[in-house]
Every structure is written in C-alpha cells, then in structure tokens.
Design an enzyme around this catalytic site. Structure first.
Site, PDB file in Angstrom:
ATOM      1  N   ASP A  13       0.858  -1.167   0.000  1.00 57.91           N
ATOM      2  CA  ASP A  13       0.000   0.000   0.000  1.00 57.91           C
ATOM      3  C   ASP A  13       0.900   1.224   0.000  1.00 57.91           C
ATOM      4  O   ASP A  13       2.060   1.158   0.393  1.00 57.91           O
ATOM      5  CB  ASP A  13      -0.883  -0.023   1.257  1.00 57.91           C
ATOM      6  CG  ASP A  13      -1.797   1.194   1.313  1.00 57.91           C
ATOM      7  OD1 ASP A  13      -1.934   1.765   2.400  1.00 57.91           O
ATOM      8  OD2 ASP A  13      -2.357   1.559   0.266  1.00 57.91           O
TER       9      ASP A  13
ATOM     10  N   THR B  17      -0.014   4.920   1.002  1.00 59.78           N
ATOM     11  CA  THR B  17      -0.104   5.919   2.060  1.00 59.78           C
ATOM     12  C   THR B  17       0.138   5.318   3.420  1.00 59.78           C
ATOM     13  O   THR B  17      -0.582   4.430   3.858  1.00 59.78           O
ATOM     14  CB  THR B  17      -1.505   6.553   2.031  1.00 59.78           C
ATOM     15  OG1 THR B  17      -1.864   6.787   0.682  1.00 59.78           O
ATOM     16  CG2 THR B  17      -1.511   7.842   2.809  1.00 59.78           C
TER      17      THR B  17
ATOM     18  N   ASP C 247      -2.069  -0.507   5.820  1.00 51.54           N
ATOM     19  CA  ASP C 247      -2.281   0.007   7.175  1.00 51.54           C
ATOM     20  C   ASP C 247      -3.678   0.507   7.451  1.00 51.54           C
ATOM     21  O   ASP C 247      -4.001   0.814   8.592  1.00 51.54           O
ATOM     22  CB  ASP C 247      -1.295   1.141   7.460  1.00 51.54           C
ATOM     23  CG  ASP C 247      -1.639   2.374   6.639  1.00 51.54           C
ATOM     24  OD1 ASP C 247      -1.291   3.482   7.069  1.00 51.54           O
ATOM     25  OD2 ASP C 247      -2.265   2.221   5.572  1.00 51.54           O
TER      26      ASP C 247
END
Lengths: 813, 243
Positions: free
Chosen positions: A515, A517, A710
């Site tokens: 991922d 960000t 996250d």
C-alpha cells in the site's frame, strides 16, 4: 413459615425463623434485604430445589390473570420498531407451521431463576409457541404466531419483567471464549499440580525399588498417586471428548492414540494399585497430560485471533447512537436502530449508521473507508457512512442501514469470510496423524498378539510401552514449539506474528503488494515544493494556522514561524476549496488552482507550468494570490519514507515480486512507482477497498501474495491475501485482520520477516524429521520387547525435551 | 468397632434428628408429591428414600474411612498413632463450638455457600421432576449426601476418624438409624413443637456435637486401626480398661 420481627442476639424476644424448616436463623446468617431467611446452607439448597418446582404451581394457582404478577415497567419503551418490516427482514426468520422466530439479547439475565421466568411466562402468553433462554449468551429464542400476537407485545412483556430485549448480535461471543480459556487453564493447573506431586511420590517409589520401602508406605504412595492421577484424568477429559468426536466422525485424530495411551496407562496403574503388584505409571501419564494440555492451549489461542477480526471492526462504529424520538434525544444501543429513524451526530463523534444527512452541514473524515485524510464536506441530502468521523458541526442523519448492513459491516463480513476460508491450514503433523494413529494402533495390537504367548502381563507391558513411547506428542509439539519460539524472537525484533501458518507461507518468495499511504510514504501531507515569493511564507503560515484542514496543517508545519500579527482576518470559501486572509496589510487568497483562477483570471504560462509539474510529481498544487495576482505556489504531498527504496530493492533480491496497490490518485501512485523502479503493470492507483480485494484475490489465485497495508480500506484485501502484513501506525482493523504486524515504521522489517520465516520452516522440518525418527526407533524397540513401559516413560519426555531445546535455541529471528 | 461408640453415634443422631426432620422433611413431601397415591406406594416411596439415603451414607462412610486410613498412615510416619481419630475428634469439637457460637446469635463470620452446590441442586431437581414418585424418592435419597448439611458431614468426619472403610460405614449406618424414626413417622413439620423448644434446637445440636467429639477424643485409645472385621464385644470391653 412465619417471619416474625427480629430482636437481635437475645433469648428473650422472638427470632427470625428459617423459611424452610422454621428453626431460628442465627444472627450471622441473616440477610437484611432478602425475603427468605435460612438457618443453614442445607435448608437454602433444599428450598431452592423444591421451590423450583413449587413456583410453577404457584403461577398455575393464581390463574390467567397476567396483570397481578407483573412489576412496574422498566425502560417503558414501546418496541414498535420490532414490528417494522425492515426489522423483520434483518432479525426475524420463518419457523415451521407459519410461525416466526427471532433471537433476542436480553439485558439483566444473571441467574437460573431468570431462565425459568423467561421460559415459562411468555409461554402463558397467547400466541407464543416457545421461549428458550441461553443464560451464557443472554440470548432468548422466541417463536410466535404473528397472527395471534405481535413481537412488540412480547418485547414489552420481557421488558416489564426486567429483561429489556434487543436484536441479538454476536456480542457475547468474546465472553464465552474467555470462559472457555479459563476452563482450560484450570484444567492445566490441576494437571500440573497432580503431575508435580505424583512425580515426587514416584521418586520415593523408585528409591524404594532400589533400597527397599516399607509396605504400608508403598501402598499409601501408590494410592495417593492414584487419586492425584484421577484429578489429572479429569483434566484430560478434553482429549477424551476429542477422541469420541473423532471416532464418531470416523476420522482418526491425534486425540485417539493419546486417549488410548492415557487410559491404558491409568487403567494399568489402577489395577496394579488395587492388586498390590506390578508397576504404576501415573507419573508419566500425568506429565503427559500436562504437557499436552499446555500445547493445546497455545494452539487454541493462536487460532482464535482470526475470529476476533470481525469483533474489532464492529467496534469501529460506535455501539450506541443518539436517537431523535418525538422531539427528544436519547441514547440507544446500535442494535435498536432501524432504517427510517433519525439520529443526531455531534461534532467529534463517529457516525453510527449509513444514511442521509437531513439537517446541518459538516466535514467528514472518511479515512476509515477511503484512506484519504482529506475531509469531505457534506450537507443536506448527502450520504454518509458508519464509522466515519464527524469533524466540525452537528448533523442529523436519517438511517438507511445500520449494524451489519452498513458498508463497514459488510466489509467486516468480507473479512470474516476470508479469514475463515484460510484458517484450517493442515500442517504436516495433522496430515500424517491419521495414518500415524492407525499404524500405532495396529502395531499395539500386533505387539499384544506377538507377546501373548509369553503371558498376558508381558504382552500388555510391551503394548503399553509402545503406546507411551510413540505418543505423537513429539510430532504434535514440534511445530507449535518452533513457531512460538520464532514468534517470540520476532516479537523482540518488533515483528508481531499471529500464527505458524503465516510463517510457513512467508518462507517461499511470491508476490508482495504494498500500500502507498502510510506504508511506503510517511502518510502525512507535507510541504514538498515552493515556488515564488519567499516573503509570503510567514504570512501564508499565519493565515493557514487559522484553518482546520490537512493541507493547512502541512503548510503550517513546513513554513517558517514568526511572531503573529495582531491584525488578521481569515475567511474560508463556501465550498472549502480556498481561504481568504488579510494580514499585515496584504490580501491573500490561498487555494486550489481552480479556486484561485476564479479570482485572478486565467493562469499565466509559468504558473500553469508549475501546476502541471507538481501534478506530474504527484503533488497537490496550492496557489497563493496576493493582492489579486498569483505570487507563489506550494506543492503538498506525501513524501516517500527514507528507507523505502532500499527495502524494496532488498525484497527484489530475495526473489519477491514487488507491486504497489493504493487508493490514492493514480498520478501520484505512478510517480511513486517510478521512483521505486516498479513497472506500470505492477502498480495500481485509485483502488477502492473492494477493488483492492479483487486485485488481491486474483493474485492469490495465481500464487502466493503478501499484502502490506495500514488502513481499514486495506482490511478485506489484507485478509484475502495469502499473508496480510499491517504496518506501524495502521488502523486497528488492519492490525486485527493482518497475520503480521510491524511495530517499527516503514517496510524495512519485511526483509527480516521473510528471512526469519525461511529459517523457522527449516527448524520445523528438522523437528519433524527428528520426531519421526524417534518414533520409528522407539516403536521398534517397544515391539521387540527391548524396552519396558518404564524406559518408555523416560524416553518419551526425553524426546520432547530434545524437540523443545531444538526449537528454542534455533536462531530464526 | 466399639459398640459403645456406635451407641453414642446413634443417640446423638436421634437427638439431632429433629433438625433433620426440619430440613429434609420437605423432601418427603416432595417425593410423595401432590398426587394422592395409594398407601402402598407411599410406603414404598418412604422405603426407597431411606434406602437411597442409607446407600449414599454408606458410600460416604467408606470413603471417609479410607481417607482416615490414609491420614493414619501419614500420621504414623510422623510418629503419631491414630492420628485420624485425634483429628476427627478435635475437628468435631471445634465445629461444635463454632455452631454453638452461631446458634447463640453471636456475630461470627459465616462460611459462604459455594455456588456449585446450588447448581448441582437445580440439576438434580430437574432430573427428578418428571419421574414417578418412587424413583424420585430413590434419587433424592441417593443425592442427599450432596446437600451441604453440616450435621451429616460432622459424622462423616467421625467415620474418617475410625481409620478404616468398614468401621466408617458402620458409623454412618448408626447415624442413619438414628434419623429413620423421624423421617418415617413423626410428622413432616415441627409445628407441633412448641416455640421455646424449637428455638433451642440449634443450640442442642451444637452441644451434642461437642459432647460426641469430646467422648471420641477420650475413648480413642480403645479404637483399633483398620480392621476388616468386628471384635466380639467381650474383647473390646476388656481392652477398654487397658489404657
């Protein structure tokens, strides 16, 4: 049975009489606030037993008159929503014979009398066919005839009894699990205590074998060992039940030889103690039970984590809401919300439902679902989702979907489903165990037959030696021990792993999807570029410090600070895309290029070029116009973490295929991928949570894929991946769902993780080979009669010790 | 087994049986039920109830006696003879004193009732609910040892003190014999006892406990260790005088 007035500890006045036997109640047993008094515990118990029956007859006696027995109402709720068709759609299901059934969670259930009350009384209510209460979960199953009575009437009745009903949701599951855990721990404690004491006695008995021991002491010790072993057998009931279940399902399970071995050992010991001759094996039996129970406990805890994921996701949306009911606002549990109701959401609260805004305007932080920290502006008629945060002002929302039917709820269901799909990873030991068990049993039988001619005692001796020595505890302990040792070491490195299956899958290189960000990047908006008039920097900072917006915060962080000007006016634009400020005699307009363009006229080539350049880099451009013309530009972006590039290279060297999967703008993702040397086919931007899930599922179908993320928007994907890794700073849901959690920032620990996994698998394989070898040799020795149960009982723990040592000393992480 | 001792147990049990009637008398009503059964069936129910009680008391006595034998053995290793008897007697006296203090209404902390007792009781009551009266009586009799009755357990301690399963069973049999008259015939409630006597009853039973305990302690040297058969009365009488 009279209850006369009490007169304290004197013999003069009348005393309280026992409600059961009419004898006086001693002062120390008087219960001030109870109608019933008892002179002793025996009377109390007998009273409970008899009047369990008697009360029923009492109710029969008072007849059909319902009103008489009912206490005052408790919540006074009308429960009208229980009759609502949408409620029925969600919580009611048809039962046989045209009846309807539902499960209700009842508040205030805490004793057996509650069960009796709930089960008996509504049955006397016309139209209710059945009411069954499960006290552990406080769940009542009600079956009723919709033509004869309404669910709201039943609900009001239950409420009046003191048990306010709500639609049942798995809220009590965690309580039950905790209770199960505690029961197992008690069993382990009992087995441990028994084993310890039996071993002390056994030491004395062994000593006696060599140096002599008086008869009565020997008898005493044997009998005491028997009683203690009996206690351990109670603890071992876990295995007996497993064995029974496995036999009934006709699938041979490791519990079967364990049970046979334990029972045989114990039975033989009992016989030896009763008849006063022969050896007893209580020490090995109890030690075996203890070790096996500990192993089982460790296993059980690991397997639970997956199920907890759903619970945690539910906890993201609040458990109660402020319901607007006929002009007043009151707090109700989430379960009570039904489509059509209106709820109030004050500023700072999480929105509890999926719905439409019917009053007020505000900014919503939807990062839970979209991963975007930029707030969304909503007004009347806009849709909002459960779990998002209401930032600035109070709004009223009309409920469209609540609980499981919200987007968050559906996501959690997805997570749950994919978690369940992956859970039963059949380890090598389990796969072998069926065959192993059959072989061991056959061998035991063979041993019996071979040696029978030499005498029953000898034959049984050797058969028991075989069962004890080949106990698959080494096989069963090898993997969990190595895993827990590795997990422990990994934990010390800041890598938290949830289960051995994760380690197994991480040991072989495959695809890894990262991922963006928060994982590859800092996860925060920062000021990355500045063009134009430098003197405007402090002024811009002052203006932006008056605004609550991530872009503003980024500007404030990145620009130099000076003493604040006393005269400052700040005004945000209506649509939130810009801000106007007046400071130190200058008029500033700060906002998106579109916004500023409206105020200053078309942008110059230079400025447009700068804006384009920023966008190409994946930055958000912000223009600053001073006194009517553009004077500066700022590029706001999420910077790459310093170690990310090196980490990605390391992973590639280990043989992993690296890709990026992000919900952020595709342009931004593309720019980032270029920096990391990730080809276009391995990157994807603008992915919604559902799209992420699809990508991961597709990749998982082709091979092993590790997803690293996250946010909650990664949750379903994390769960569907072969292994999900949650990164430091991630949402709680991601952490709950992922198999691995990295406590140190960034993706550098991934390299350590993959290497450690490979080493752990090697240790596990080594353990398995050793235990197989040991079993083969041990079995051979037992069948040929070269070792007796005594030696077997010594060898067996030795093998376990070896496995344990191998596991714990291995340098995995 | 000393006949005098058995006699003491029997008399003590008889004396305290009035209390038993109070607590377990309700059971008699329970198992005979509200059904107006035939006389014969009623008597059969009484028989099975008391028979069940006897069985469970005997089992309790045997187990207690075994426990006492183990304690004796352990004690003899430490050099103390007949440790079980001493322990039992002391325990009884202490218990009696505690009961006396409680009965005299002095504030003394009460032993709390462990929760599983009530759970067992409710499970048993569910078990017996739908059975015919005779079976109900039998089951209730068998389960009666599980009820937290201090009086019963005091005598179980005494049985343990005899140091052998057979003697333990004999003690419990004597105890049972003392309770039978009340259970069978003398009415199911204590209303016919005037209030002053009723008030005194707990004190009486406590005093009986102390008395039996003391008697036991004094007579302990005449008790033989785990024997499987009875001595003829003559022999024990003569050994009575050997101190």
């Amino acid at each position: 049975m009279s209850t006369e007035t009490t007169a304290g500890p004197s013999e003069a006045g009348p005393d309280l009489s026992c409600s059961h036997c009419a004898l006086p109640v001693p002062a120390s047993l008087v219960e001030a606030d109870s109608d019933l008094q008892f002179c002793c515990h025996g009377c109390r118990a007998v009273y409970a037993m008899i009047h369990d029956q008697g009360l029923g007859r009492y109710y029969d006696l008072i007849g059909e008159d319902e009103e008489r027995g009912l206490p005052a109402r408790t919540t006074g709720r009308s429960y009208e929503e229980f009759d609502d068709p949408s409620f029925h759609e969600l919580y009611v299901r048809p039962a046989a014979g045209g009846l309807l059934a539902t499960d209700l969670y009842l508040e205030g259930v805490h004793c057996a009398a509650c069960v009796w009350l709930v089960e008996k009384v509504p049955v006397r209510m016309a139209g209710v066919a059945e009411a069954r209460l499960d006290m552990r979960q406080s769940m009542a199953r009600v079956v009723w005839d919709p033509a004869a009575v309404q669910l709201s009437t039943i609900a009001r009745f239950l409420d009046a009894l003191g048990y306010a009903p709500h639609p049942f949701r798995g809220v009590q599951a965690r309580e039950m699990r905790r209770r199960e855990d505690r029961r197992l721990l008690i069993k382990i404690a009992v087995a441990g205590a028994a084993a310890g004491n039996v071993m002390m006695l056994a030491a004395a008995l062994y000593g006696g074998m060599w140096h002599g021991i008086a008869d009565e002491f020997e008898t005493l010790f044997r009998w005491v060992s028997l009683v203690l072993a009996l206690a351990a057998m109670w603890s071992a009931s876990v295995f007996f039940r497993g064995a029974m279940g496995s036999l009934r399902a006709r699938a041979l399970h490791m519990d079967v030889p364990i049970t046979i071995g334990i029972v045989a050992g114990f039975g033989w010991g009992v016989w030896a103690t009763l008849s006063g001759q022969g050896e007893i094996y209580f020490d090995s039996v109890t030690a075996l039970i203890f070790l096996l129970l500990v192993g089982r406990y460790v296993q059980q805890r690991r397997q639970r984590s997956a199920a907890d994921a759903a619970e945690l996701l539910y906890s993201l949306s609040p458990s109660s809401a402020r319901l607007i009911d006929a002009g007043t606002v009151r707090t109700v549990p989430l379960e009570a919300l039904v489509p059509g109701m209106r709820v109030e959401v004050p500023a700072g609260d999480s929105i509890p439902v999926d719905g439409l805004v019917v009053a007020g305007r505000s900014d919503i932080d939807a990062s839970l679902l979209t991963g975007e920290s930029r707030p969304e502006h909503v007004g009347e008629g806009d849709g909002v989702h459960a779990g998002t945060l209401n930032l600035s002002s109070r709004i009223e929302v009309q409920v469209l979907a609540a609980g499981e039917n919200t987007r968050v709820g559906r996501l959690s269901r997805l997570v749950e489903e994919s978690a369940l799909r992956r859970a039963p990873v059949i380890r090598l030991a389990d796969r072998i165990s069926g065959v192993f068990v059959a072989v061991v049993l056959a061998l035991a039988l063979l041993t019996l037959l071979i040696w029978w001619r030499q005498g029953a005692g000898v034959a049984v001796d050797h058969a028991i030696a075989l069962l004890i020595v080949t106990c698959p505890c080494a096989l069963g302990l090898a993997t969990p021990l190595a895993v827990s040792a590795a997990i422990g070491r990994a934990g010390r490195e800041g890598i938290l792993i949830k289960g051995g299956d994760a380690l197994e899958r991480l040991s072989r290189p495959g695809r890894v999807l990262l991922d963006k960000t928060g994982t590859l990047t800092e996860g925060r908006m920062e000021l990355v570029r500045w063009w134009g008039d430098e003197s405007l920097k402090p002024l811009v900072r002052q203006v932006e410090s008056q605004v609550a917006h991530p872009v503003a915060s980024a500007l404030v962080r990145g620009l130099p600070e000076v003493e604040a000007e006393p005269e400052i006016e700040v005004e945000r634009s209506a649509d939130g895309s810009g801000v106007r400020g007046r400071v130190a005699g200058r008029d500033l307009n700060i906002g998106s290029p579109a916004h500023v363009e409206q105020l200053t006229g078309p942008l110059t080539e230079t400025v447009a070029g700068i804006v384009r350049g920023y966008a190409d880099e994946g930055l958000t451009p912000v223009l600053i116009a001073c006194d009517g013309s553009v004077a500066a530009a700022a590029g706001i972006g999420d910077p790459l973490r310093p170690g990310s590039a090196a980490a990605v290279d390391e992973l590639r060297e280990m043989g992993w295929h690296v890709g990026v999967l992000s919900g952020d703008h595709p342009g931004v993702v593309a720019a980032l991928a270029r920096r990391l040397d990730i080809p276009p086919e391995d990157r994807q931007g603008g992915a919604t949570p559902e799209e992420k899930l699809r990508v991961v599922e597709r990749a998982a179908a082709e091979g092993s894929v590790v997803m690293v993320g996250d946010g909650v928007n990664d949750a379903a994907a994390l769960s569907a991946a072969t292994v999900g890794v949650a990164v430091h700073g991630g949402a709680e849901a991601a952490m709950a769902v992922a198999d691995v959690f990295l406590t140190r920032e960034g993706i550098e620990p991934l390299g350590t993780l993959f290497l450690g996994a490979r080493r752990t698998m090697n240790v596990i394989r080594l353990n398995l080979i050793f235990s197989l070898l040991y079993n083969v040799i041990g079995a051979a020795l037992a069948v040929t009669g070269l070792i007796g149960p005594l030696v077997a009982a010594v060898l067996m723990p030795l093998s376990s010790l070896t496995v344990i040592t191998l596991s714990y000393r291995a340098r995995t992480f | 087994m000393n006949a005098a001792l058995l006699g003491t147990v029997f008399m003590a049990s008889l004396a305290g049986s009035l209390h038993c009637a109070g607590m377990c008398g309700g059971f008699v009503a329970f198992y005979s039920g509200s059904e107006p059964g035939r006389r014969g069936r009623r008597y059969l129910a009484h028989l099975t109830y008391n028979g069940g009680r006897l069985t469970s008391y005997l089992i309790l006595g045997a187990l207690a006696g075994l426990l006492g034998a183990a304690v004796d053995l352990a004690g003899s290793m430490a050099g103390v003879q007949r440790f079980a008897a001493i322990a039992a007697g002391t325990l009884m006296v202490a218990w009696g004193v505690y009961a006396l203090i409680q009965a005299l209404d002095f504030p003394i902390p009460a032993v709390p009732l462990p929760g599983f007792i009530l759970r067992i009781s409710s499970r048993v009551s569910r078990l017996v609910r739908e059975r015919p009266p005779v079976i109900r009586a039998l089951l209730l009799g068998l389960f009666s040892t599980l009820l937290p009755c201090g009086w019963l357990y005091a005598f179980a301690v005494l049985a343990a003190g005899t140091g052998g399963p057979w003697s333990g069973m004999l003690v419990m049999a004597a105890f049972w014999a003392g309770t039978v008259p009340v259970m069978l015939g003398l009415g199911l409630s204590l209303q016919w006892l005037t209030a002053p006597i009723r008030r005194r009853l707990p004190v009486v039973t406590a005093v009986v406990l102390i008395a039996v305990g003391l008697l036991w302690l004094v007579g302990r040297t005449t008790m033989p260790m785990h024997q499987a058969h009875q001595h003829p009365a003559a022999e024990t009488v003569s050994s009575d005088h050997v101190h």
